[in-house]
Scaffold this motif. Structure first.
Motif, PDB file in Angstrom:
ATOM      1  N   VAL A  49       3.825  -0.874  11.082  1.00 39.37           N
ATOM      2  CA  VAL A  49       2.390  -0.614  10.966  1.00 39.37           C
ATOM      3  C   VAL A  49       2.167   0.030   9.607  1.00 39.37           C
ATOM      4  O   VAL A  49       2.750   1.071   9.300  1.00 39.37           O
ATOM      5  N   ILE A  50       1.339  -0.581   8.791  1.00 39.07           N
ATOM      6  CA  ILE A  50       1.092  -0.060   7.448  1.00 39.07           C
ATOM      7  C   ILE A  50      -0.398   0.115   7.213  1.00 39.07           C
ATOM      8  O   ILE A  50      -1.218  -0.586   7.796  1.00 39.07           O
ATOM      9  N   SER A  51      -0.713   1.070   6.359  1.00 41.56           N
ATOM     10  CA  SER A  51      -2.086   1.308   5.901  1.00 41.56           C
ATOM     11  C   SER A  51      -2.120   0.995   4.406  1.00 41.56           C
ATOM     12  O   SER A  51      -1.274   1.471   3.640  1.00 41.56           O
ATOM     13  N   VAL A  52      -3.080   0.173   3.971  1.00 43.55           N
ATOM     14  CA  VAL A  52      -3.107  -0.292   2.586  1.00 43.55           C
ATOM     15  C   VAL A  52      -4.464   0.010   1.962  1.00 43.55           C
ATOM     16  O   VAL A  52      -5.480   0.067   2.647  1.00 43.55           O
ATOM     17  N   ASP A  53      -4.458   0.178   0.645  1.00 47.62           N
ATOM     18  CA  ASP A  53      -5.704   0.366  -0.100  1.00 47.62           C
ATOM     19  C   ASP A  53      -5.362   0.471  -1.580  1.00 47.62           C
ATOM     20  O   ASP A  53      -4.212   0.695  -1.963  1.00 47.62           O
TER      21      ASP A  53
END
Length: 697
Positions: free
Chosen positions: A183-187
């Motif tokens: 699970v990754i959070s990107v921005d």
């Protein structure tokens, strides 16, 4: 000095510094009383104080006054009166200034100025309430005021599905983590301009030896060196990955960053993964609206064999994305007070980010080209294996690998496909020119095109280039390709939309290229003759014709409907109708352009309305349709069917022409019969007429 005076001085030099004002006065009075007559003068002379002070102490002892409360020197009520006690109007006047919306005049002179203590004191003094700045501060504190910063708590209008989407993202994250899936959070982090530029914050340096930076950091144009950090934060392992780009923050760059994370970290941390969950905000390069973002993710899914699920946060809630306060905030604190002079400094500074809770960050420099303007057609988007979720399918979707059981399929080589499409467009049947003639025209216009491009970059930069030629962003289409597509467009072989779909370039970019090159052709007196025999409405038809060479597709040339201008329908002769159209022509064109200007909010976009292709309905047909409608001959739907346009186009024509007819003094005579269908109306038109004048054009 007598012996008595000397002893008194020695005694009081030791004692008096430890007493307050009243205690000193009473101690001196006690000694004077013990000396008897002349004691007051003797004590005053020995200590060096006024006899009045000593005598006042004697009077206090003789009066038998009670000791003052602890901590007080004088009795309550002593001293000057406070400013608000002397001037009861002072506090209301002060509150009027600091609260103009509630207590005072909305047009207060201090409403839009800094409400500092000095400014408030000056304004109160000008109004007849003399007061000092410290007194203003005391009065504000007494009335419950304090210095406070802005509180970022207002989120504006909230989306109705905001909380539902938050809960759904939480459920998806827990489900993937429980299954051992990544699970990754990107921005994207804020773009950073490189150089000896100031950065917020402070760091430890030798005293008097700060880092020297320039005093201004004005924007220096598109060719200035800059770093574009795109972050990937692993929610499970508390690890960060930052891909530092140098070109553009596009959807292709965003997916390339995720791909580099998977190759460097993800595949090793999750060797048995079959799914990947990405949480991202709703805008930026990873927007849920971007077709390129989804197309690149589909290519990544095919390469890795992962089923990629994307959950977007609702618009306006990007601060809830974990990467913002788990990774980006730590990076910002790590490079505080440190000029980012080069890409190497940026990469090493990001990679050195650590926290006591265990965060570790890796960073790499990405020197790849990610040009802007790439477009994905609707047909290509429909062909992607995207499955929207039942809950907020626009924000939540899963992209399955195209060949889950087979070898990974690499992503499309869009640059090669674009080059092949440009080569196809050079077909003499489209350009009307042989290969040698096209090459000669290209060579003749090349110097002017290069000069125009350099002039455009000069204005964008605001001055000279800082880097060597070719170091900036790469264009999707070369000057030769720009000339070719402009010729194809001017030949009326297809509209801009078809060229956009065929080349995979944004329609706005196509319009700007055509507008610029068209002006260049006019300056060189090169006229392009339209080819009415070839017209393609889709990229598939154009590609099929160039590939297989079928019979050219004729384009119907629909003239003004002769039958609808019959005097029995319009209530006037054909000549009268033609004169009416001619009188309204100039005002009609001006009105239409004014309305479109208002709708656009500015000048027309390059290559937009007013191009080389005919309108859906001509100005003469607009007048004719309005006359028929004002006579109540038929409905808008019937007129739309007769003129082969939409009812909305007919409605716009009525809005434009009706006021002009009223200004011209036209009074419609109601038709004797109202027709409900186009068939019945056409069947009722007389086959012969006495009026043989020309129809309107």
């Amino acid at each position: 000095m007598s012996e008595v005076d000397r002893r008194l001085r020695e005694r009081f030099e030791v004692l008096l510094p430890h007493l307050n004002e009243r205690q000193r006065r009473l101690a001196l009075a006690t000694e004077a009383r013990s000396l008897g007559h002349g004691g007051v003068r003797a004590v005053a002379r020995a200590v060096g104080v006024s006899e009045t002070t000593v005598r006042r102490g004697v009077f206090e002892l003789e009066a038998g006054e009670q000791p003052t409360p602890t901590g007080r020197v004088r009795r309550p009520g002593g001293g000057r009166k406070s400013a608000d006690a002397l001037n009861p109007q002072l506090v209301p006047a002060l509150l009027t200034l600091v609260e103009p919306d509630e207590r005072g005049d909305p047009e207060s002179p201090l409403r839009w100025t800094t409400k500092s203590l000095r400014h408030l004191a000056e304004e109160l003094t000008r109004q007849g309430h003399p007061v000092s700045a410290p007194t203003v501060g005391r009065l504000l504190r007494d009335n419950g005021f304090s210095l406070q910063a802005n509180a970022k708590t207002l989120e504006g209008e909230q989306h109705p599905d905001r909380d539902v989407q938050f809960r759904y993202i939480n459920e998806q994250v827990k489900a993937h983590q429980d299954a051992g899936e990544p699970v990754i959070s990107v921005d994207s982090k804020k773009k950073e301009q490189l150089g000896q530029l100031p950065t917020p914050g402070r760091e430890w340096r030798p005293h008097g030896d700060p880092v020297r930076v320039v005093d201004h950091s004005f924007f220096t144009g598109p060719n200035a060196d800059r770093a574009i950090p795109y972050g990937v934060y692993d929610l499970t392992t508390d690890a960060g990955w930052v891909n530092v780009g140098v070109d553009h923050d596009t959807a292709a760059f965003a997916v390339a960053s995720i791909r580099r994370w998977w190759q460097a970290r993800g595949a090793a941390d999750y060797p048995h993964a079959s799914r990947l969950l990405i949480t991202a905000d709703a805008g930026g390069s990873n927007s849920y609206r971007y077709r390129l973002w989804k197309a690149e993710l589909a290519a990544l899914a095919s390469e890795t064999g992962l089923a990629i699920t994307v959950c977007h946060f609702p618009p306006g809630t990007s601060k809830w994305n974990k990467i913002e306060h788990r990774l980006f905030s730590q990076i910002t604190m790590n490079w505080r007070g440190r000029p980012l002079t080069s890409h190497e400094v940026v990469v090493k500074t990001i990679a050195s980010t650590r926290t006591r809770t265990g965060l570790r960050v890796d960073a790499e420099l990405d020197t790849g080209d990610y040009p802007i303007g790439i477009s994905i057609g609707r047909e290509e988007l429909r062909a992607l294996p995207i499955h929207p979720h039942a809950q907020c399918g626009t924000w939540n979707y899963t992209i399955e690998p195209t060949h889950a059981d087979a070898a990974p399929v690499p992503g499309r080589d869009r640059e090669r496909e674009r080059a092949a499409a440009v080569a196809m467009l050079a077909d003499p049947r489209l350009t009307g020119m042989t290969g040698d003639e096209l090459d000669e025209l290209t060579a003749r216009l090349a110097p002017t095109q290069a000069a125009r491009a350099e002039q455009r970059r000069w204005h964008q930069r605001g001055g000279r280039r800082r880097n060597a030629p070719g170091a900036g962003g790469r264009r999707l289409l070369s000057d030769a390709a720009a000339l070719l597509i402009t010729i194809v467009y001017l030949r009326q072989a297809c509209p801009q939309r078809v060229l956009s779909d065929l080349l995979g370039v944004n329609p706005n970019s196509i319009g700007e290229i055509i507008a610029e090159t068209r002006m260049l052709l006019d300056e060189h007196s090169h006229h392009v003759t339209p080819n009415i025999g070839l017209r393609f409405s889709t990229a598939a038809d154009l590609a099929g014709f160039l590939r297989d060479g079928p019979t050219p597709i004729p384009t119907p040339n629909r003239p003004l409907p002769e039958a609808l201008s019959h005097p029995a329908l319009t209530g006037m002769s054909r000549r009268q109708l033609g004169d009416l159209v001619e009188r309204l022509a100039v005002r009609q064109a001006a009105l239409v352009e004014r309305r479109r200007y208002t709708q656009r909010g500015g000048e027309r976009m390059p290559g937009g309305r007013g191009g080389i292709f005919l309108q859906k309905i001509t100005d003469a047909e607009r007048v004719l349709a309005t006359v028929l409608h004002l006579r109540q001959l038929c409905t808008r739907a019937v007129l739309a069917e007769l003129f082969h346009v939409s009812p909305r186009t007919i409605g716009n024509a009525l809005l434009d022409v009706r006021p002009l007819l009223e200004q011209d003094g036209y009074t419609p005579a109601p038709a004797p019969t109202r027709y409900r269908t186009a068939t019945t109306l056409l069947a009722a038109i007389p086959q012969q007429e006495d009026d043989t004048t020309e129809s309107i054009h």
